[in-house]
Design a protein around this motif. Sequence first.
Motif, PDB file in Angstrom:
ATOM      1  N   ILE A  47       0.522  -0.838  -0.063  1.00  0.00           N
ATOM      2  CA  ILE A  47       0.723  -0.198   0.005  1.00  0.00           C
ATOM      3  C   ILE A  47       0.450   0.900   0.139  1.00  0.00           C
ATOM      4  O   ILE A  47       1.796   1.233   0.487  1.00  0.00           O
ATOM      5  CB  ILE A  47      -0.824  -0.037   1.196  1.00  0.00           C
ATOM      6  CG1 ILE A  47      -1.598  -1.383   0.930  1.00  0.00           C
ATOM      7  CG2 ILE A  47      -1.649   1.318   1.352  1.00  0.00           C
ATOM      8  CD1 ILE A  47      -2.990  -1.834   2.504  1.00  0.00           C
ATOM      9  N   ASP A  49       1.773   5.439  -0.318  1.00  0.00           N
ATOM     10  CA  ASP A  49       1.686   6.798  -1.196  1.00  0.00           C
ATOM     11  C   ASP A  49       1.885   7.582  -1.334  1.00  0.00           C
ATOM     12  O   ASP A  49       2.949   6.996  -2.419  1.00  0.00           O
ATOM     13  CB  ASP A  49       2.183   7.594   1.189  1.00  0.00           C
ATOM     14  CG  ASP A  49       2.352   8.966   1.276  1.00  0.00           C
ATOM     15  OD1 ASP A  49       1.606  10.013   0.746  1.00  0.00           O
ATOM     16  OD2 ASP A  49       3.352   9.591   0.631  1.00  0.00           O
ATOM     17  N   GLU A  78      -0.748  -0.807  -4.460  1.00  0.00           N
ATOM     18  CA  GLU A  78      -2.586   0.084  -4.322  1.00  0.00           C
ATOM     19  C   GLU A  78      -2.066   1.319  -3.802  1.00  0.00           C
ATOM     20  O   GLU A  78      -1.173   1.429  -2.784  1.00  0.00           O
ATOM     21  CB  GLU A  78      -3.086  -0.512  -4.074  1.00  0.00           C
ATOM     22  CG  GLU A  78      -4.674   0.444  -3.808  1.00  0.00           C
ATOM     23  CD  GLU A  78      -5.854   0.080  -4.079  1.00  0.00           C
ATOM     24  OE1 GLU A  78      -6.944   0.259  -4.420  1.00  0.00           O
ATOM     25  OE2 GLU A  78      -6.130  -1.338  -4.113  1.00  0.00           O
ATOM     26  N   VAL A  80      -2.642   4.723  -2.167  1.00  0.00           N
ATOM     27  CA  VAL A  80      -4.246   5.271  -1.346  1.00  0.00           C
ATOM     28  C   VAL A  80      -3.303   7.133  -0.806  1.00  0.00           C
ATOM     29  O   VAL A  80      -2.939   7.129  -0.704  1.00  0.00           O
ATOM     30  CB  VAL A  80      -4.101   4.964   0.070  1.00  0.00           C
ATOM     31  CG1 VAL A  80      -5.019   5.712   0.896  1.00  0.00           C
ATOM     32  CG2 VAL A  80      -3.780   3.034   0.057  1.00  0.00           C
ATOM     33  N   SER A 102      -6.615   4.477  -4.549  1.00  0.00           N
ATOM     34  CA  SER A 102      -8.209   4.809  -4.135  1.00  0.00           C
ATOM     35  C   SER A 102      -7.858   5.766  -2.702  1.00  0.00           C
ATOM     36  O   SER A 102      -6.877   6.431  -2.279  1.00  0.00           O
ATOM     37  CB  SER A 102      -8.065   2.968  -3.411  1.00  0.00           C
ATOM     38  OG  SER A 102      -8.136   2.330  -3.629  1.00  0.00           O
ATOM     39  N   LYS A 103      -9.639   6.295  -2.927  1.00  0.00           N
ATOM     40  CA  LYS A 103      -9.470   6.882  -1.525  1.00  0.00           C
ATOM     41  C   LYS A 103     -11.113   6.431  -0.814  1.00  0.00           C
ATOM     42  O   LYS A 103     -11.789   6.022  -1.745  1.00  0.00           O
ATOM     43  CB  LYS A 103      -9.196   8.291  -1.923  1.00  0.00           C
ATOM     44  CG  LYS A 103     -11.099   8.997  -2.431  1.00  0.00           C
ATOM     45  CD  LYS A 103     -11.068  10.785  -2.879  1.00  0.00           C
ATOM     46  CE  LYS A 103     -11.150  11.711  -1.890  1.00  0.00           C
ATOM     47  NZ  LYS A 103      -9.706  11.742  -0.879  1.00  0.00           N
ATOM     48  N   LEU A 115     -15.218   3.451  -1.106  1.00  0.00           N
ATOM     49  CA  LEU A 115     -14.415   3.106  -1.053  1.00  0.00           C
ATOM     50  C   LEU A 115     -14.551   3.722  -2.972  1.00  0.00           C
ATOM     51  O   LEU A 115     -14.951   2.852  -3.492  1.00  0.00           O
ATOM     52  CB  LEU A 115     -13.702   1.849  -1.408  1.00  0.00           C
ATOM     53  CG  LEU A 115     -11.412   1.598  -1.661  1.00  0.00           C
ATOM     54  CD1 LEU A 115     -10.995   2.814  -0.443  1.00  0.00           C
ATOM     55  CD2 LEU A 115     -11.189   0.147  -1.533  1.00  0.00           C
ATOM     56  N   ARG A 117     -12.407   3.922  -5.739  1.00  0.00           N
ATOM     57  CA  ARG A 117     -10.766   2.712  -6.804  1.00  0.00           C
ATOM     58  C   ARG A 117     -11.044   2.730  -7.817  1.00  0.00           C
ATOM     59  O   ARG A 117     -12.050   2.393  -8.936  1.00  0.00           O
ATOM     60  CB  ARG A 117     -11.416   1.633  -6.131  1.00  0.00           C
ATOM     61  CG  ARG A 117     -10.689   1.059  -5.789  1.00  0.00           C
ATOM     62  CD  ARG A 117     -10.923  -0.763  -5.130  1.00  0.00           C
ATOM     63  NE  ARG A 117      -9.276  -1.559  -5.600  1.00  0.00           N
ATOM     64  CZ  ARG A 117      -9.088  -2.620  -6.066  1.00  0.00           C
ATOM     65  NH1 ARG A 117      -9.882  -2.866  -6.308  1.00  0.00           N
ATOM     66  NH2 ARG A 117      -7.839  -3.399  -5.445  1.00  0.00           N
ATOM     67  N   LYS A 156      -5.372   9.436   6.355  1.00  0.00           N
ATOM     68  CA  LYS A 156      -4.050   8.433   7.138  1.00  0.00           C
ATOM     69  C   LYS A 156      -3.931   9.766   8.258  1.00  0.00           C
ATOM     70  O   LYS A 156      -4.187  10.695   7.987  1.00  0.00           O
ATOM     71  CB  LYS A 156      -3.064   8.310   6.174  1.00  0.00           C
ATOM     72  CG  LYS A 156      -3.589   7.630   5.155  1.00  0.00           C
ATOM     73  CD  LYS A 156      -2.416   7.282   4.175  1.00  0.00           C
ATOM     74  CE  LYS A 156      -1.985   8.372   3.573  1.00  0.00           C
ATOM     75  NZ  LYS A 156      -1.135   8.208   2.581  1.00  0.00           N
ATOM     76  N   ILE A 161      -9.059   3.371   6.174  1.00  0.00           N
ATOM     77  CA  ILE A 161      -8.474   3.399   4.781  1.00  0.00           C
ATOM     78  C   ILE A 161      -7.983   2.313   4.661  1.00  0.00           C
ATOM     79  O   ILE A 161      -8.358   1.465   3.791  1.00  0.00           O
ATOM     80  CB  ILE A 161      -7.808   4.690   4.422  1.00  0.00           C
ATOM     81  CG1 ILE A 161      -8.606   6.602   4.716  1.00  0.00           C
ATOM     82  CG2 ILE A 161      -7.050   4.728   3.160  1.00  0.00           C
ATOM     83  CD1 ILE A 161      -7.082   7.325   4.978  1.00  0.00           C
ATOM     84  N   ILE A 162      -7.048   2.337   4.863  1.00  0.00           N
ATOM     85  CA  ILE A 162      -6.434   0.694   4.957  1.00  0.00           C
ATOM     86  C   ILE A 162      -7.112  -0.629   4.914  1.00  0.00           C
ATOM     87  O   ILE A 162      -7.089  -1.360   3.970  1.00  0.00           O
ATOM     88  CB  ILE A 162      -4.850   1.070   5.575  1.00  0.00           C
ATOM     89  CG1 ILE A 162      -3.982   2.145   6.199  1.00  0.00           C
ATOM     90  CG2 ILE A 162      -3.739  -0.624   5.508  1.00  0.00           C
ATOM     91  CD1 ILE A 162      -3.661   2.177   4.773  1.00  0.00           C
ATOM     92  N   VAL A 165      -9.207  -0.500   1.583  1.00  0.00           N
ATOM     93  CA  VAL A 165      -8.310  -0.904   0.644  1.00  0.00           C
ATOM     94  C   VAL A 165      -7.940  -2.800   0.492  1.00  0.00           C
ATOM     95  O   VAL A 165      -7.577  -3.554  -0.227  1.00  0.00           O
ATOM     96  CB  VAL A 165      -6.913  -0.209   0.513  1.00  0.00           C
ATOM     97  CG1 VAL A 165      -6.096  -0.454  -0.422  1.00  0.00           C
ATOM     98  CG2 VAL A 165      -7.451   1.299   0.070  1.00  0.00           C
TER      99      VAL A 165
END
Length: 240
Positions: A47, A49, A78, A80, A102-103, A115, A117, A156, A161-162, A165
Motif C-alpha cells: 500500500i 503513499d 495499490e 492510497v 483509491s480513497k 471506497l 477505486r 491517514k 482507509i487501509i 483497501v
Amino acid sequence: YFFSPYQFVACLKNFLKEYAKPSSYHVNFRLHDIRDLQNFSLYDLYILDRDCTLQGYHAKTRVPEFEKILKEKSPQSELVSNSSYDELLRIRDILGDIMPVSKLVKINGFTQPFLLRFVNGKLTVLRMDYNNVTDVTRTMSRGDRLYDKITYNFQKPDPKIIKAVITANKITGRIPRNPRILMVGDRYLTDIVAGNLACIETARVKPYKPFTDKPDLIATRYLLDSPIGNIMSRILQPKE
C-alpha cells in the motif's frame, strides 16, 4: 503561512488520540527510496503513499528512476490518497495504468463509507458496511462523475482507509485470505501510524523532493513529523 489555528487544534487532537502511543510508530524497514522494494518479495500487497514517496508533491509526471520498480511491483501494489476527488482523478491519469488508485469517503445521505477505486482507469464505487462490501458503481456514478456529493474525505492515519483497501483486494481475489501487507510512505504521522493502527507492517521511505510540498506541509514535516517520528520509532519503541 505555517499553521492556522484550526490546523494546530486538529494536530493536537490527533496527537492525543493516536500519536502518543510508541507502538504507533513502529517501523519494520527504512528505505532510501522506493527502489529498495526490489529486495522485498514476501508481501502480497504494497500500500503506497504518493506525495514525496513516488513523486514530488502533486507532480504531473512519473519519476523515470522509479518506473522499473513500480512496474515490477504493480500486480501487488495499490496507491492510497488523502487528496481531493479531483486530485484523485489526476493521480489516476498519471499512475492508474500501473496500479489501482483509491480513497475512502463519505457520501451525502449515507452513513457507511465508500471506497472510490480506480482499476485500469475505471471507477469502482464500493460501499463498505462492516465486513460486507457492495459494488454500487452503477447506481452511484457514471464514468468519472459521482451522482452525490462527497461530504467527508478520510485521511491517514485513520486505519479505516487501509482496512477498506485490504478488504477490496481480498474480495477481488487479488490477495489471499491471510495476506502479508506492507504500508510504504514518507511520513510518520500519516503513513507509518496508519499502517500500525491497521496492524500491518510498515516501511518508511526517505522523502523524495520534500521541498516541493506546500509550506505548511514542509513545516509540519520538519517541526512535527520527523522529530516526533524519529524519537518515537527509534528511542521509545517498546521491546518486542
